[in-house]
Write a protein that holds these residues in place. Structure first.
Motif, short mmCIF file in Angstrom:
data_model
loop_
_atom_site.label_atom_id
_atom_site.label_comp_id
_atom_site.label_asym_id
_atom_site.label_seq_id
_atom_site.Cartn_x
_atom_site.Cartn_y
_atom_site.Cartn_z
N ILE A 48 0.77 -1.30 0.10
CA ILE A 48 0.00 0.10 -0.03
C ILE A 48 0.82 1.42 -0.01
CG2 ILE A 48 -0.22 0.31 2.53
CD1 ILE A 48 -3.14 0.85 1.76
N TRP A 52 -1.78 7.82 -2.81
CA TRP A 52 -3.19 7.59 -3.29
C TRP A 52 -3.98 8.75 -3.42
CZ3 TRP A 52 -3.97 2.34 -4.83
CH2 TRP A 52 -2.97 1.40 -4.39
N TYR A 65 -5.43 13.05 -0.63
CA TYR A 65 -4.64 12.46 -0.93
C TYR A 65 -4.09 11.79 0.44
CZ TYR A 65 -4.07 14.88 -5.20
OH TYR A 65 -4.21 15.48 -6.45
N TYR A 66 -3.75 10.46 0.22
CA TYR A 66 -3.20 9.69 1.38
C TYR A 66 -1.64 9.13 0.90
CZ TYR A 66 -7.95 9.29 3.21
OH TYR A 66 -9.06 9.43 3.64
N ASN A 67 -0.73 9.65 1.60
CA ASN A 67 0.82 9.46 1.29
C ASN A 67 1.20 8.41 2.44
OD1 ASN A 67 3.22 9.00 0.31
ND2 ASN A 67 3.53 11.33 0.70
N TRP A 133 -8.58 -4.78 -3.00
CA TRP A 133 -7.60 -4.52 -4.28
C TRP A 133 -8.62 -4.86 -5.35
CZ3 TRP A 133 -2.77 -2.20 -4.07
CH2 TRP A 133 -2.28 -2.17 -2.83
N HIS A 137 -3.54 -0.62 -9.03
CA HIS A 137 -3.65 0.93 -8.87
C HIS A 137 -4.88 1.47 -8.31
CE1 HIS A 137 0.06 0.98 -11.38
NE2 HIS A 137 -0.54 0.26 -12.34
N THR A 138 -5.83 0.66 -7.84
CA THR A 138 -6.92 0.66 -7.37
C THR A 138 -7.57 0.07 -6.14
OG1 THR A 138 -7.94 1.32 -9.70
CG2 THR A 138 -9.60 1.41 -7.91
N LEU A 154 -9.70 4.48 -3.68
CA LEU A 154 -8.60 5.32 -3.98
C LEU A 154 -7.71 4.94 -5.14
CD1 LEU A 154 -9.39 5.25 -0.87
CD2 LEU A 154 -6.88 5.91 -0.45
N ARG A 155 -7.04 5.51 -5.90
CA ARG A 155 -6.42 5.40 -6.98
C ARG A 155 -4.94 5.72 -6.82
NH1 ARG A 155 -10.83 4.06 -9.14
NH2 ARG A 155 -12.15 5.03 -10.35
N ARG A 156 -3.98 5.04 -7.15
CA ARG A 156 -2.53 5.06 -7.13
C ARG A 156 -2.03 6.36 -7.81
NH1 ARG A 156 1.52 2.31 -4.73
NH2 ARG A 156 0.29 0.47 -4.57
#
Length: 159
Positions: A48, A52, A65-67, A133, A137-138, A154-156
């Motif tokens: 992960i 994202w 955004y999630y980093n 998952w 990427h998603t 969420l998308r990468r």
């Protein structure tokens, strides 16, 4: 005279042997240093990990955004709000039997307006999600490990 000649010869040989021994020891030290400096290190990281984005459509389009960074740090940016915390990702061997779990603990929140138009200080909050998952990427955040109550996609953005 013969004894002096033999002693001189022995001294010269012993000096050459000692120099050769020191040179060999230096070569071994250099080889060990080279091996240590160029050793291959295999580091595993949670799948992960990376940046994202989750698109939130309210009055205008906004991306939250999630980093997920190294050493289990997470930075969340949503509108004017940003939060910093820790995460624990617990992968699952079989995504069909049991979804991976994600726990977020927020250490600091600047208490500004987020993409949803809310101002809420989330400092100290701990939340658990299950990660479904779709592909590399998603992902979806779900409320249960069966993956039937998902509420966020969420998308990468970056690996």
């Amino acid at each position: 005279m013969k004894n002096i000649y033999i002693i001189g010869l022995l001294w010269a040989c012993s000096t050459w042997t000692m120099a050769n021994t020191v040179e060999n020891a230096q070569q071994v030290d250099t080889a060990e240093q080279f091996a240590k400096a160029n050793a291959i290190r295999v580091t595993t990281r949670p799948e992960i990990m990376g940046l994202w984005g989750m698109e939130i459509v309210n009055n205008k389009k906004c991306v939250e955004y999630y980093n997920f960074r190294g050493i289990n740090e997470v930075v969340i940016k949503s509108g004017q709000e940003w939060s910093y915390g820790l995460y624990e990702y617990q992968p699952s061997e079989d995504h069909k039997q049991r979804l991976p779990a994600l726990v977020l603990q927020i250490k600091h929140d600047n208490n500004q307006m987020d993409c949803s138009g809310q101002m809420q200080d989330q400092t100290g909050e701990v939340s658990q999600y299950f990660v479904k998952w779709a592909d590399d990427h998603t992902i979806d955040f779900c409320a249960n490990e069966k993956g039937d109550k998902c509420f966020a996609t969420l998308r990468r953005v970056l690996p």
